[in-house]
Structures are given as structure tokens and as C-alpha cells.
Design an enzyme around this catalytic site. Structure first.
Site, PDB file in Angstrom:
ATOM      1  N   LYS A 107       0.843  -1.203   0.000  1.00 29.58           N
ATOM      2  CA  LYS A 107       0.000   0.000   0.000  1.00 29.58           C
ATOM      3  C   LYS A 107       0.875   1.249   0.000  1.00 29.58           C
ATOM      4  O   LYS A 107       1.919   1.286   0.652  1.00 29.58           O
ATOM      5  CB  LYS A 107      -0.928  -0.026   1.221  1.00 29.58           C
ATOM      6  CG  LYS A 107      -1.992   1.083   1.226  1.00 29.58           C
ATOM      7  CD  LYS A 107      -2.929   0.931   2.413  1.00 29.58           C
ATOM      8  CE  LYS A 107      -3.983   2.026   2.450  1.00 29.58           C
ATOM      9  NZ  LYS A 107      -4.919   1.871   3.590  1.00 29.58           N
ATOM     10  N   SER A 112      -9.803   1.915   2.643  1.00 23.64           N
ATOM     11  CA  SER A 112      -8.928   2.732   1.815  1.00 23.64           C
ATOM     12  C   SER A 112      -7.884   1.919   1.047  1.00 23.64           C
ATOM     13  O   SER A 112      -7.224   2.430   0.149  1.00 23.64           O
ATOM     14  CB  SER A 112      -8.209   3.764   2.683  1.00 23.64           C
ATOM     15  OG  SER A 112      -7.368   3.132   3.642  1.00 23.64           O
ATOM     16  N   SER A 122     -10.152  -0.482   6.694  1.00 22.17           N
ATOM     17  CA  SER A 122      -9.532  -0.262   5.385  1.00 22.17           C
ATOM     18  C   SER A 122      -8.874  -1.480   4.761  1.00 22.17           C
ATOM     19  O   SER A 122      -8.508  -1.447   3.588  1.00 22.17           O
ATOM     20  CB  SER A 122      -8.509   0.872   5.480  1.00 22.17           C
ATOM     21  OG  SER A 122      -9.146   2.096   5.692  1.00 22.17           O
TER      22      SER A 122
END
Length: 457
Positions: A66, A141, A165
Site C-alpha cells: 500500500k 482505503s 480499510s
């Protein structure tokens, strides 16, 4: 794609060709799941593997990271204009561990800007599309981290979970995602949104792969003062569990139909009951007050001077600071900074922030009481199927989508999203919540459930 399948591919055609094939798939993809693709670095590592120079538990395995996790020399943007040119000079603890085990970092996964969102629509680099329906979101997210697993654009991925997330995109993309116990995985090198809530965690196509990645990234790190200093080792177990359905967590008709079917499957082996958590009706509001307050403090460091987005100098420092932040941050980030600053202001600190912390204590108390009676707690991961792109234009509607996931972060507990099949061609996830450091129980239970629904295939 699972590690076992990847190893078969590497054995038959070599790591370089297998990685080249994956990079070609990424290049042709319409999902927008990556912000940066590490093509040259990945191919160099693949060559090393083919020469027998790459060793470790993840040797030759492509992993997506990420884009809020620091990678030395590789762009780490947080999906924000503010950090669009930022190249860290150090690796995050989890990235160090990946490299020690021979993993190939194939790219930096797209995400909501500074991890603030539920749909990856707040990314400066554009929305991530769902592999099951490109007109829908992949969740957030960590939307990119979920999409790359579902689309075979990586074998493993790392996300971060502040209020759901990891679990949200795992549910929306039909893969496994684990938010570990707070402190099990070092946050050193994670660009912070809300320090007391967030945790780095793994995403994968199977429980075995998820467990292996957790084994690699968990453990002691003195650079993170909140680190628990505990290792993790996955040990298979087969026992009857007491499973509690959380009464206050639910979903729409499509989700609840599949959830209830999953419950009936669980009843075949385990003891199932219902548990009420009275504090949960306040949890969402408390979460957003705490998260936004911490965000307003954390994001004060972005001033356009030391690193990141900058402008031509103005005659006034105050004007320069304001202009950099106005242009560098997106609307959702600015909204959360503003609301967090308000909650922390002298006249409202007690009314909002302190009251939210009291609710947090009540949430922890309710969980503690529930785990006196049950081994694990379950709910739908998300209250709805993956949203159409643009469907959640109203921020409040987006915030409400986190209703089932945020209590876990307030309490610092571990939680797993398990794919339990499809409804109308779209994945549904089952959330399994455990007591502190009960990841082994969660993973074994998740494996048992997942096998009864085809392991997400």
C-alpha cells in the site's frame, strides 16, 4: 492466485518469465490498482531468484505494498498531490521483513488519499475499479491492495486498517484480509493517519498465504513504541467454538441473505448465539471524532518546505502554508483536518474528543464482556454490496458504510474478512472478530468457513 499456484508457474517457466507475464497483465489492466509499478526492480529480483540467489519464506513471491508504507527510493505518495514526488530514504519495518524473506515488491497499491475513505475514490491518482465489476469500487482505503489479489496482479499484498480499510476491500473484492491486534505488527514507516487506531495487515487469496505473510511481518520492533514485541506462528487447530452474532451489526437484504446462509453453515459445527453491544450505536460517531482529531495533528507536518508538494515562495509564511495545503490536499482530507481541529479546539475538546474517548472505553468494555461468553464474534463485513463508482458522493453516507468495522479499531482487536460467496455477481464478506492476540483462532475459523464457500473462488 495462491502461493502454491505461483510456485508451480515459476517452476514451469522460470521466475523472470512469470513476473514478466504479471507485469504485462498489470500494464493492460483497467483497474488502476497501482500508483507505481516497480518493473525494473521486480525483474532484477526475478533474475536473482532464477540464479538461486534469492532465499527466504517469500522468495520470488510478488507482493504489492500500500502506498502509505515507506519503501526506500520508491515513490510513496499516500495517493496525494502533497506527496506525489516523495521518495523515502528508509524502508518501513514490514518492507524490511519482506526483503529479508526474498519477496519481490512488484508495486505500490492505490488507496484513498492518506487512507481517508471507503471507496478509493479520494485518490489523487483516480479510483480503483472492482475486478468483479469495473463500474463499481474496490473498497477502501486499501482498494488497490484488495483489487490486485482478486485480479492476479500480485500474489500477496499489504494494507493498513484504521477503521476497516483492509476488511472493506477484502469483502468487496472477494479475498481474505486481516486487521491484526493493535501492536502485533510494527507501524514504523507507516505514514500516519490516526496512530491509536491503525494497523498494517495482510491480504491474500487463501488463509495459509495470509498466515504466512502475517508470520513474516509480525514481531518485535523497538522503533515503534506501541509494538507488543510478540511473534506469530500459525498452528492448525480443529475445535468447536462459541460464536456470537453481534445484534447491532447488520446490512441490507442482499448482504443479510448471504450472511444468514453463512450462519447456518457455521451452526453445523459450532455453537452460535446472539450478543448485544449497547455502546455500538455511539461507536461510529466516536471513531470519526478520534480519527479526525488525530489526523488534524498528524497532517500538520505537511508544510511544503521539507519534502513533498511545494510552491514558489510567497511574501508571507502564513499565506504560503495555507496555499500549499489548499492545493496539496484533496477535499476529503481537508474536511477531516477541519473537523478534527474543531473537535480539539479549547471550547469543544471536552464536548467532543473527551466524550469520544469515553465511548471508546465503553466499546472496549462491551467487547470484553462478550468474550467472556464467546470465542469469536461475527457480522457482515460491509452493510452493502460494492457501491457503484460515484454512488457515495455524500461524505456522511460514506462514513456510515464503516458502521460494522470501526468498533474493532476503537478496541484494538483483530478482525478477519472471509469471502462467503457472491450475490448478484458481487462478493460478500463475513467479519470474524477475536480477542486480543487470537489471530490463530481467527485464521483457523476463517479457513473452515472459507472452505465451505469455495475459498473465495
Amino acid at each position: 492466485m495462491r502461493i502454491a499456484e505461483w510456485k508451480e508457474k515459476v517452476e514451469s517457466q522460470g521466475c523472470y518469465d512469470a513476473v514478466s507475464e504479471m507485469l504485462e497483465r498489470i500494464e493492460k489492466s483497467r483497474l488502476n490498482a497501482y500508483i507505481t509499478v516497480c518493473k525494473d526492480e521486480a525483474l532484477k529480483m526475478a533474475e536473482k531468484y532464477d540464479r538461486g540467489e534469492l532465499k527466504g519464506r517469500l522468495a520470488g513471491i510478488p507482493v504489492a505494498v500500500k502506498d502509505n508504507i515507506s519503501t526506500k527510493g520508491i515513490l510513496t505518495t499516500c495517493a496525494s498531490k502533497m506527496l506525489s514526488n516523495y521518495r523515502p530514504v528508509f524502508d518501513a519495518h514490514v518492507v524490511e521483513k519482506l526483503k529479508q524473506e526474498g519477496a519481490i515488491i512488484i508495486g505500490k497499491a492505490n488507496m484513498d488519499e492518506f487512507a481517508m475513505g471507503t471507496t478509493t475514490e479520494t485518490s489523487y491518482f483516480g479510483v480503483v475499479r472492482n475486478p468483479h465489476d469495473e463500474a463499481r469500487v474496490a473498497g477502501g482505503s486499501s482498494g488497490g491492495s484488495g483489487a490486485v489479489i482478486a485480479a492476479d496482479e500480485a500474489v500477496l499484498s499489504l494494507g493498513s486498517d484504521t477503521g476497516g480499510s483492509i476488511r472493506c476491500p477484502a469483502s468487496f473484492c472477494g479475498v481474505y484480509g486481516l486487521k491484526p491486534t493493535y501492536g502485533l505488527v510494527s507501524r514504523y514507516g507507516l505514514i500516519p493517519y490516526a496512530n491509536s487506531l491503525e494497523q498494517i495487515g495482510p491480504m491474500a487469496d487463501s488463509i495459509e498465504d495470509l498466515a504466512l505473510l502475517l508470520e513474516v511481518i509480525a514481531g518485535k520492533d523497538t522503533r515503534d513504541s506501541t509494538n507488543a514485541g510478540r511473534e506469530f506462528r500459525f498452528e492448525p487447530e480443529d475445535r468447536k467454538l462459541r460464536v456470537g452474532i453481534i445484534a447491532e451489526m447488520g446490512g441490507n437484504d442482499d448482504v443479510m441473505k448471504r450472511f444468514n446462509e453463512a450462519v447456518e453453515v457455521i451452526r453445523e459445527k459450532h455453537e452460535v448465539g446472539e450478543v448485544s453491544m449497547p455502546s455500538f450505536k455511539y461507536a461510529l460517531a466516536a471513531y470519526y471524532i478520534i480519527a479526525m482529531s488525530e489526523a488534524s495533528s498528524n497532517l500538520a507536518r505537511y508544510d511544503g518546505v521539507r519534502y513533498g508538494f511545494a510552491l514558489e515562495k510567497l511574501d508571507s509564511w502564513r499565506r504560503y502554508f495555507s496555499k500549499v495545503r489548499a492545493e496539496g490536499f484533496g477535499d476529503e482530507v481537508k474536511r477531516r483536518i477541519m473537523l478534527g481541529s474543531y473537535a480539539l479546539s479549547a471550547g469543544y475538546y471536552g464536548k467532543y474528543y473527551l466524550k469520544a474517548q469515553k465511548v471508546r472505553t465503553l466499546v472496549i468494555r462491551d467487547f470484553k464482556k462478550a468474550f467472556e461468553e464467546y470465542d469469536v464474534l461475527i457480522s457482515p463485513t460491509m452493510p452493502a454490496l460494492p457501491f457503484k463508482i460515484g454512488e457515495l458522493a455524500d461524505p456522511l453516507t460514506m462514513y456510515k458504510a464503516d458502521v460494522n468495522t470501526v468498533p474493532v479499531n476503537l478496541a484494538g482487536l483483530p478482525a478477519l474478512s472471509v469471502p462467503v460467496g457472491m450475490v448478484k455477481g458481487l462478493p460478500v464478506g463475513l467479519q470474524v472478530i477475536g480477542n486480543y492476540f487470537s489471530e490463530n483462532t481467527l485464521l483457523n475459523f476463517g479457513k473452515w468457513v472459507g472452505e465451505r464457500f469455495g475459498e473465495g473462488d
